[in-house]
Design a protein around this motif. Structure first.
Motif, PDB file in Angstrom:
ATOM      1  N   LYS A 207      13.236 -16.478  -2.083  1.00 31.85           N
ATOM      2  CA  LYS A 207      11.952 -16.750  -2.715  1.00 31.85           C
ATOM      3  C   LYS A 207      10.821 -16.460  -1.746  1.00 31.85           C
ATOM      4  O   LYS A 207      11.045 -16.142  -0.582  1.00 31.85           O
ATOM      5  CB  LYS A 207      11.885 -18.205  -3.186  1.00 31.85           C
ATOM      6  CG  LYS A 207      12.837 -18.526  -4.329  1.00 31.85           C
ATOM      7  CD  LYS A 207      12.758 -19.970  -4.752  1.00 31.85           C
ATOM      8  CE  LYS A 207      11.421 -20.301  -5.389  1.00 31.85           C
ATOM      9  NZ  LYS A 207      11.407 -21.671  -5.956  1.00 31.85           N
ATOM     10  N   LYS A 208       9.598 -16.592  -2.222  1.00 30.94           N
ATOM     11  CA  LYS A 208       8.445 -16.415  -1.348  1.00 30.94           C
ATOM     12  C   LYS A 208       8.334 -17.605  -0.405  1.00 30.94           C
ATOM     13  O   LYS A 208       8.456 -18.753  -0.838  1.00 30.94           O
ATOM     14  CB  LYS A 208       7.166 -16.299  -2.189  1.00 30.94           C
ATOM     15  CG  LYS A 208       7.185 -15.147  -3.172  1.00 30.94           C
ATOM     16  CD  LYS A 208       6.000 -15.221  -4.121  1.00 30.94           C
ATOM     17  CE  LYS A 208       6.131 -14.179  -5.218  1.00 30.94           C
ATOM     18  NZ  LYS A 208       5.021 -14.270  -6.197  1.00 30.94           N
ATOM     19  N   ARG A 231      12.370 -22.357  -8.757  1.00 29.88           N
ATOM     20  CA  ARG A 231      13.361 -21.780  -7.861  1.00 29.88           C
ATOM     21  C   ARG A 231      14.009 -20.607  -8.582  1.00 29.88           C
ATOM     22  O   ARG A 231      13.957 -20.496  -9.814  1.00 29.88           O
ATOM     23  CB  ARG A 231      14.425 -22.797  -7.460  1.00 29.88           C
ATOM     24  CG  ARG A 231      15.373 -23.212  -8.563  1.00 29.88           C
ATOM     25  CD  ARG A 231      16.502 -24.098  -8.032  1.00 29.88           C
ATOM     26  NE  ARG A 231      17.411 -24.515  -9.084  1.00 29.88           N
ATOM     27  CZ  ARG A 231      18.412 -23.765  -9.557  1.00 29.88           C
ATOM     28  NH1 ARG A 231      18.623 -22.561  -9.064  1.00 29.88           N
ATOM     29  NH2 ARG A 231      19.196 -24.220 -10.522  1.00 29.88           N
ATOM     30  N   GLN A 232      14.607 -19.722  -7.819  1.00 29.88           N
ATOM     31  CA  GLN A 232      15.260 -18.549  -8.378  1.00 29.88           C
ATOM     32  C   GLN A 232      16.736 -18.870  -8.591  1.00 29.88           C
ATOM     33  O   GLN A 232      17.504 -19.000  -7.635  1.00 29.88           O
ATOM     34  CB  GLN A 232      15.100 -17.355  -7.436  1.00 29.88           C
ATOM     35  CG  GLN A 232      15.424 -16.017  -8.071  1.00 29.88           C
ATOM     36  CD  GLN A 232      14.374 -15.562  -9.064  1.00 29.88           C
ATOM     37  OE1 GLN A 232      13.228 -15.986  -8.985  1.00 29.88           O
ATOM     38  NE2 GLN A 232      14.748 -14.704  -9.996  1.00 29.88           N
ATOM     39  N   GLU A 238      13.852 -17.238 -12.619  1.00 28.90           N
ATOM     40  CA  GLU A 238      12.924 -18.264 -12.142  1.00 28.90           C
ATOM     41  C   GLU A 238      12.842 -19.396 -13.159  1.00 28.90           C
ATOM     42  O   GLU A 238      12.455 -19.192 -14.307  1.00 28.90           O
ATOM     43  CB  GLU A 238      11.547 -17.674 -11.896  1.00 28.90           C
ATOM     44  CG  GLU A 238      10.612 -18.630 -11.161  1.00 28.90           C
ATOM     45  CD  GLU A 238       9.292 -17.990 -10.781  1.00 28.90           C
ATOM     46  OE1 GLU A 238       8.620 -18.499  -9.868  1.00 28.90           O
ATOM     47  OE2 GLU A 238       8.928 -16.967 -11.402  1.00 28.90           O
ATOM     48  N   ASP A 284       3.369 -22.324  -8.776  1.00 22.93           N
ATOM     49  CA  ASP A 284       3.900 -21.241  -9.603  1.00 22.93           C
ATOM     50  C   ASP A 284       4.150 -21.653 -11.046  1.00 22.93           C
ATOM     51  O   ASP A 284       5.023 -21.092 -11.719  1.00 22.93           O
ATOM     52  CB  ASP A 284       5.193 -20.684  -8.994  1.00 22.93           C
ATOM     53  CG  ASP A 284       4.990 -20.171  -7.578  1.00 22.93           C
ATOM     54  OD1 ASP A 284       3.916 -19.629  -7.304  1.00 22.93           O
ATOM     55  OD2 ASP A 284       5.906 -20.325  -6.751  1.00 22.93           O
TER      56      ASP A 284
END
Length: 344
Positions: A207-208, A231-232, A238, A284
Motif C-alpha cells: 500500500k501507499k 487495506r488492499q 481495496e 482514503d
C-alpha cells in the motif's frame, strides 16, 4: 404566525435538500455519477499534476541527466538509512529489501542500498501491469525482480514479478510494480512522494506509505490508527477496515435513500453496527455522504455514501473476511461505499 410557519418550512426544506445532496437519490448499489473517492495524499509543491507523471517535462526529469544532482542529501525527514550509497541505476538489483520508519511517511520499503521504492497509481495490481514506459522509465527506473528478497518480518509471498513489454521482469509488492526515483540522490530520500498525485513510497504490504502504519506481513498486519481506513485485500482489492483492522461490510438489503437498515434485533449480534467516526479520523474514504444514521432502535451508525456499515462477529482477527458473500447479501465495503462483490 404566518411568518414563523414560513421560516420553519424553509428551514425544514433546506435540511432535507442538504441530506438529499449528501446522499443522492441513486438507485441500486452504486454511488451517484461523478463521485470520486477522496482524501488521496497531497501533491508535493511544485509537482506537475498534468499527466500524472510529474516534473517539468511531464516525467520528473531535470535538465541534467535526469537523475538529479548527487548531493547525498534531501532525505524526506532528515532520518533513515545511512548516506553514501550510489544513486539508483536503471536495472540495479534491489537485493535484500529493508524497511525504515520515516517520521513523515511511516514504514517505507527500500532496496539494499537504502533507496526508497515507489508505486504508481496508474499501474494495476490485479492483474499486475506497469504503465510506465519510455521516458517515464528514465525518471522512474524499474526495480528488477531478480535478486530481490523480502524485508525481514514481511511475508515473502507478497513479492512477485510482472513481465514488461520489453520482456524484462519487474519486481512487484502485493501485485504493485516497484520503481526507484531518479531524483532521490541518497538513502532516505523520498522526493518522489506525491509527484503528479500518482507516485507514492511503498509500505511493506504494497500500500501507499503513510504515518501510523505499523508492522509487516500483508493483509493481517495491524490497522492504521484512523477510525476508518482501507487495506488492499489479496482477493477483494481495496476494502474498508475499522480502527482495529477489522473488515467493514455492507448489507445489500439496506438502502441509502431513504437511509434504512434491514439488519435489526438478533441480526445485530452477528453484524454489529460501525459506530460514528469523525471525518478527519479517516483515510482514503469517500467523504460525500459520510453521515451518521440515527437508527429507529436508538443506535447511531456510520455510513459511507449513506450506506450503513457493519463488522462481522465471525471475523476473529485483522485481515479476516469471513463475512464476504454470506447469504448472498453481505459484502466487504469499498472506499466509495459500494459492496465489493467479486475479485478485482
Amino acid at each position: 404566525m404566518k411568518t414563523w410557519r414560513s421560516a420553519s418550512l424553509v428551514a425544514t426544506t433546506a435540511a432535507v435538500l442538504a441530506l438529499t445532496t449528501a446522499c443522492g437519490q441513486d438507485q441500486g448499489d452504486g454511488s451517484p455519477k461523478g463521485q470520486k473517492v477522496g482524501n488521496e495524499a497531497p501533491v508535493d509543491k511544485g509537482a506537475d499534476p498534468g499527466d500524472g507523471y510529474g516534473g517539468g517535462d511531464g516525467y520528473g526529469n531535470d535538465s541534467g541527466n535526469g537523475y538529479g544532482a548527487d548531493s547525498g542529501k534531501g532525505a524526506a525527514d532528515g532520518k533513515g538509512p545511512g548516506k553514501g550509497a550510489a544513486r539508483p541505476g536503471t536495472a540495479k538489483s534491489a537485493g535484500q529489501l529493508d524497511v525504515w520508519d520515516s517520521e513523515k511517511l511511516g514504514e517505507v520499503v527500500t532496496d539494499s542500498a537504502g533507496f526508497t521504492l515507489y508505486r504508481f497509481d496508474k499501474d494495476t495490481a490485479r492483474p499486475p501491469a506497469s504503465n510506465c514506459e519510455g521516458a517515464c522509465e528514465k525518471a522512474w527506473p524499474v526495480v528488477p525482480a531478480k535478486g530481490a528478497k523480502a524485508p525481514p518480518g514481511v511475508d515473502a509471498s507478497l513479492l512477485g514479478e510482472v513481465t514488461r513489454p520489453d520482456g524484462s521482469k519487474q519486481l512487484t509488492l502485493d501485485g504493485w510494480p516497484m520503481y526507484r526515483y531518479a531524483k532521490d540522490t541518497g538513502p532516505g530520500d523520498a522526493k518522489g512522494q506525491g509527484v503528479g498525485g500518482t507516485w507514492f513510497a511503498a509500505a511493506p504490504d504494497g500500500k501507499k506509505a503513510r504515518p501510523g502504519a505499523a508492522g509487516g506481513g500483508g493483509a493481517a498486519r495491524p490497522a492504521d490508527p484512523a477510525g476508518l481506513s482501507t487495506r488492499q485485500d489479496p482477493e477483494l482489492g481495496e476494502i474498508v477496515v475499522d480502527r482495529d483492522g477489522m473488515t467493514v461490510y455492507r448489507f445489500t438489503k439496506d438502502s441509502a435513500w431513504p437511509m434504512k437498515s434491514a439488519c435489526t434485533g438478533a441480526c445485530l449480534k452477528k453484524w454489529p453496527v460501525v459506530e460514528p467516526v469523525a471525518k478527519n479520523d479517516t483515510r482514503d474514504i469517500l467523504k460525500k455522504g459520510f453521515v451518521t444514521f440515527d437508527r429507529p432502535d436508538g443506535l447511531k451508525q456510520q455510513t459511507i455514501d449513506c450506506w450503513p456499515l457493519y463488522t462481522f462477529a465471525g471475523d476473529k482477527k485483522p485481515g479476516d473476511t469471513n463475512g464476504q458473500g454470506v447469504g448472498g447479501t453481505w459484502f466487504a465495503a469499498g472506499p466509495d461505499g459500494k459492496a465489493v462483490r467479486a475479485s478485482r
